[in-house]
Design a protein around this motif. Structure first.
Motif, mmCIF file in Angstrom:
data_model
loop_
_atom_site.group_PDB
_atom_site.id
_atom_site.type_symbol
_atom_site.label_atom_id
_atom_site.label_comp_id
_atom_site.label_asym_id
_atom_site.label_seq_id
_atom_site.Cartn_x
_atom_site.Cartn_y
_atom_site.Cartn_z
ATOM 1 N N TRP A 344 0.832 -1.212 0.000
ATOM 2 C CA TRP A 344 0.000 0.000 0.000
ATOM 3 C C TRP A 344 0.867 1.263 0.000
ATOM 4 O O TRP A 344 0.497 2.272 -0.575
ATOM 5 N N THR A 345 2.033 1.206 0.632
ATOM 6 C CA THR A 345 2.861 2.400 0.780
ATOM 7 C C THR A 345 3.910 2.561 -0.313
ATOM 8 O O THR A 345 4.536 3.626 -0.410
ATOM 9 N N VAL A 346 4.120 1.552 -1.151
ATOM 10 C CA VAL A 346 5.267 1.576 -2.054
ATOM 11 C C VAL A 346 5.204 2.687 -3.099
ATOM 12 O O VAL A 346 6.235 3.233 -3.494
ATOM 13 N N ASP A 347 4.008 3.052 -3.564
ATOM 14 C CA ASP A 347 3.918 4.104 -4.587
ATOM 15 C C ASP A 347 4.256 5.480 -4.024
ATOM 16 O O ASP A 347 4.703 6.360 -4.766
ATOM 17 N N ALA A 348 4.060 5.663 -2.742
ATOM 18 C CA ALA A 348 4.334 6.957 -2.124
ATOM 19 C C ALA A 348 5.739 7.031 -1.543
ATOM 20 O O ALA A 348 6.387 8.077 -1.592
ATOM 21 N N ALA A 349 6.205 5.928 -0.975
ATOM 22 C CA ALA A 349 7.511 5.930 -0.309
ATOM 23 C C ALA A 349 8.285 4.674 -0.690
ATOM 24 O O ALA A 349 8.498 3.778 0.129
ATOM 25 N N PRO A 350 8.739 4.598 -1.929
ATOM 26 C CA PRO A 350 9.477 3.418 -2.370
ATOM 27 C C PRO A 350 10.939 3.480 -1.935
ATOM 28 O O PRO A 350 11.424 4.530 -1.514
ATOM 29 N N PRO A 351 11.651 2.353 -2.033
ATOM 30 C CA PRO A 351 13.101 2.426 -1.851
ATOM 31 C C PRO A 351 13.700 3.211 -3.008
ATOM 32 O O PRO A 351 13.268 3.066 -4.153
ATOM 33 N N GLN A 352 14.654 4.058 -2.714
ATOM 34 C CA GLN A 352 15.222 4.884 -3.767
ATOM 35 C C GLN A 352 16.738 4.693 -3.838
ATOM 36 O O GLN A 352 17.198 3.579 -4.035
ATOM 37 N N LYS A 353 17.493 5.732 -3.619
ATOM 38 C CA LYS A 353 18.939 5.667 -3.813
ATOM 39 C C LYS A 353 19.637 4.805 -2.775
ATOM 40 O O LYS A 353 20.607 4.112 -3.069
ATOM 41 N N HIS A 354 19.153 4.819 -1.558
ATOM 42 C CA HIS A 354 19.891 4.199 -0.451
ATOM 43 C C HIS A 354 19.309 2.868 0.019
ATOM 44 O O HIS A 354 20.031 2.062 0.599
ATOM 45 N N GLY A 355 18.033 2.658 -0.172
ATOM 46 C CA GLY A 355 17.382 1.472 0.377
ATOM 47 C C GLY A 355 17.084 0.428 -0.673
ATOM 48 O O GLY A 355 17.359 0.592 -1.860
ATOM 49 N N THR A 356 16.532 -0.670 -0.223
ATOM 50 C CA THR A 356 16.096 -1.762 -1.090
ATOM 51 C C THR A 356 14.706 -2.188 -0.644
ATOM 52 O O THR A 356 14.270 -1.874 0.467
ATOM 53 N N GLU A 357 14.033 -2.936 -1.490
ATOM 54 C CA GLU A 357 12.689 -3.386 -1.130
ATOM 55 C C GLU A 357 12.737 -4.359 0.050
ATOM 56 O O GLU A 357 11.866 -4.334 0.919
ATOM 57 N N ARG A 358 13.774 -5.197 0.108
ATOM 58 C CA ARG A 358 13.897 -6.135 1.228
ATOM 59 C C ARG A 358 14.069 -5.376 2.544
ATOM 60 O O ARG A 358 13.496 -5.746 3.564
ATOM 61 N N LEU A 359 14.830 -4.295 2.515
ATOM 62 C CA LEU A 359 15.055 -3.517 3.725
ATOM 63 C C LEU A 359 13.781 -2.772 4.115
ATOM 64 O O LEU A 359 13.443 -2.678 5.300
ATOM 65 N N ARG A 360 13.061 -2.266 3.127
ATOM 66 C CA ARG A 360 11.806 -1.556 3.409
ATOM 67 C C ARG A 360 10.772 -2.511 4.013
ATOM 68 O O ARG A 360 10.044 -2.142 4.941
#
Length: 511
Positions: A344-360
């Motif tokens: 639900w939150t990925v479109d607003a606050a996705p992983p970008q330069k520093h993070g990854t989806e696994r970390l999120r």
């Protein structure tokens, strides 16, 4: 007593976890039993007990296990056998390493173990090395470099490429034998150890990581962390560049005595006695192997035994998500809920330069689990989870981002200094957006599945947009408005709410 009855009796013994497997590791310094629960891809240690029997102390002089050492070991092993029976742990693996395999009375000792009901396996030095490499592969997926496992009786060296063990050797350079190499100075001892390594070590490609395994080497990491003033406490995954290692291990430890080391926190008397010699060995390995860095691993032989038994699909699991998933589920954050909120939150606050989806996703699980902590102690305890709990396959920066997301989920935007030391402001800001988005998601509809099905959160045209079905318009209350403002402010965008007729909320927009 039947296994079923024992299982019934042990319910609740370990705070929400069931003991599933046990490993008894009979080494040259210690005899240790570890009982594991949770997922075996990232197992939870439920009980870790050792006896400092020093079985290998007389091997170099008379080739035997000392009678006193055997008595100490057997006393501990009898206790282990009784504990395992009372806990109902049937899956027990018992291995013996250098001391038992080299001792002239090792076979008699094994017979005594069998009388206690154990099924001991004496493993070769090469097998010991490969098992340690498997432990490193489980903790550092895709690891490539060299693994050095320092025990009491031997030093195991094995190359590893993409998580697969290669050439392995076992050298008589354990902590109990290092005193034999002492000369009139550290430099003389280092040269003698370099010569021994040159003679016995496998062909090692320079410029690759050197993974260090074993209790004495982990204590060395603790010492180096103290010298650095490092904000983290777990030596697992701690990394030193060669120049840092020469400074914090070589030069600093050269000035220490056994007595001064014993006065330090988290350095036991036994490790203090071994650390000076082990630091010279570390210098010799740096000189001989020319690694790109030193990486300390708390996973070794025992975890390698666990990892090797896993089917391929289990080995392929992400160890961070496997471990956090079990931990969070036991604290009111089932993985299905975390996955829905992360989606639900990925479109607003996705992983970008520093993070990854696994970390999120891991941050989402921990943030939700933290809400089960009493409010007055929530923030420091939840940040401790992120920074100091033994998560696998995370960096210091990753830990800081987990902590920032958890803090933001609780609307604590002024992060502690220990978090800010580990990551840049940009990285922390990215993670705080994850946490604020989780806060909005869980507070919108009290974590109900329906609230996530009738809404969508996204950023469009530099505006944070909450789309909400008309039937649930009343969900947009004062708390939700505050959460929208917080997230939009952190993202640096405007915000708005779109109320949409239920029949116009397209199926492909549903979570």
């Amino acid at each position: 007593m039947s296994s079923k009855r024992r299982r019934a009796e042990r319910d609740g013994t370990f705070a929400g976890a069931t003991p599933g497997r046990a490993i008894i590791d009979i080494g040259s310094n210690t005899v240790r039993m570890v009982v594991y629960g949770g997922t075996m891809r990232a197992p939870t240690v439920l009980l870790n007990e050792k006896v400092s029997a020093r079985l290998g102390r007389d091997i170099a002089t008379d080739g035997k296990l000392a009678d006193e050492a055997i008595d100490l070991a057997m006393r501990g092993l009898k206790r282990f056998a009784l504990l395992l029976d009372d806990l109902g742990v049937d899956d027990v693996e018992t291995v013996a390493t250098a001391a038992v395999r080299e001792a002239s009375n090792g076979s008699q000792f094994v017979k005594e173990l069998k009388k206690l009901g154990f099924k001991p396996r004496i493993i070769s030095g090469e097998e010991e090395a490969c098992l340690s490499a498997s432990g490193v592969a489980g903790a550092f997926p895709g690891a490539t470099g060299t693994v050095a496992d320092l025990g009491g009786g031997s030093l195991e060296l094995v190359t590893i490429e993409n998580g697969k063990p290669g050439q392995a050797v076992s050298l008589p350079l354990g902590t109990l034998r290092l005193p034999e190499y002492r000369g009139d100075s550290r430099s003389e001892m280092r040269k003698a150890l370099e010569k021994a390594l040159k003679k016995g070590a496998p062909q090692i490609e320079k410029g690759q990581p050197l993974y260090l395994v074993g209790g004495t080497l982990r204590t060395m990491a603790v010492y180096a962390m103290q010298e650095q003033g490092h904000p983290l406490s777990d030596p697992h995954g701690f990394m030193l560049e060669p120049d840092e290692a020469k400074s914090h291990i070589g030069k600093a430890l050269a000035k220490e005595s056994v007595e001064s080391l014993k006065e330090r926190d988290r350095i036991s008397s036994m490790r203090a006695e071994k650390l000076p010699d082990a630091s010279v060995l570390a210098e010799a390995m740096l000189s001989r192997f020319g690694p790109s860095c030193l990486i300390f691993s708390s996973w070794g032989l025992r975890e390698g035994l666990l990892y090797d038994r896993l089917p391929d699909h289990a080995k392929a699991q992400d160890p961070l998500l496997a471990g956090v998933g079990v931990f969070a589920t036991q604290r009111g954050s089932p993985q299905t809920l975390a996955a829905r909120i992360a989606g639900w939150t990925v479109d607003a606050a996705p992983p970008q330069k520093h993070g990854t989806e696994r970390l999120r996703l891991a941050a989402t699980m921990l943030a939700l689990a933290s809400m089960q902590i009493e409010p007055n102690i929530r923030l420091p305890q939840a940040i401790d989870w992120a920074l100091h709990k033994r998560w696998i396959a995370v960096s210091s920066k990753d830990r800081a981002m987990l902590a920032a997301a958890i803090a933001a989920n609780g609307n604590a935007l002024d992060l502690p200094d220990e978090v800010r030391e580990l990551a840049s402001e940009d990285a922390l800001n990215e993670a705080m957006c994850w946490g604020l988005a989780v806060r909005l998601a869980r507070r919108l509809g009290a974590r109900s599945r329906r609230s996530l099905q009738v809404s969508r959160l996204l950023v469009a045209d530099k505006t944070l947009v909450l789309r909400l079905a008309e039937s649930h318009e009343a969900l947009f209350g004062i708390p939700t408005e505050k959460d929208m403002k917080l997230l939009a402010g952190r993202l640096g965008v405007d915000w708005k709410v779109d109320i949409i007729p239920d029949d116009e909320l397209l199926e492909n927009e549903l979570i």
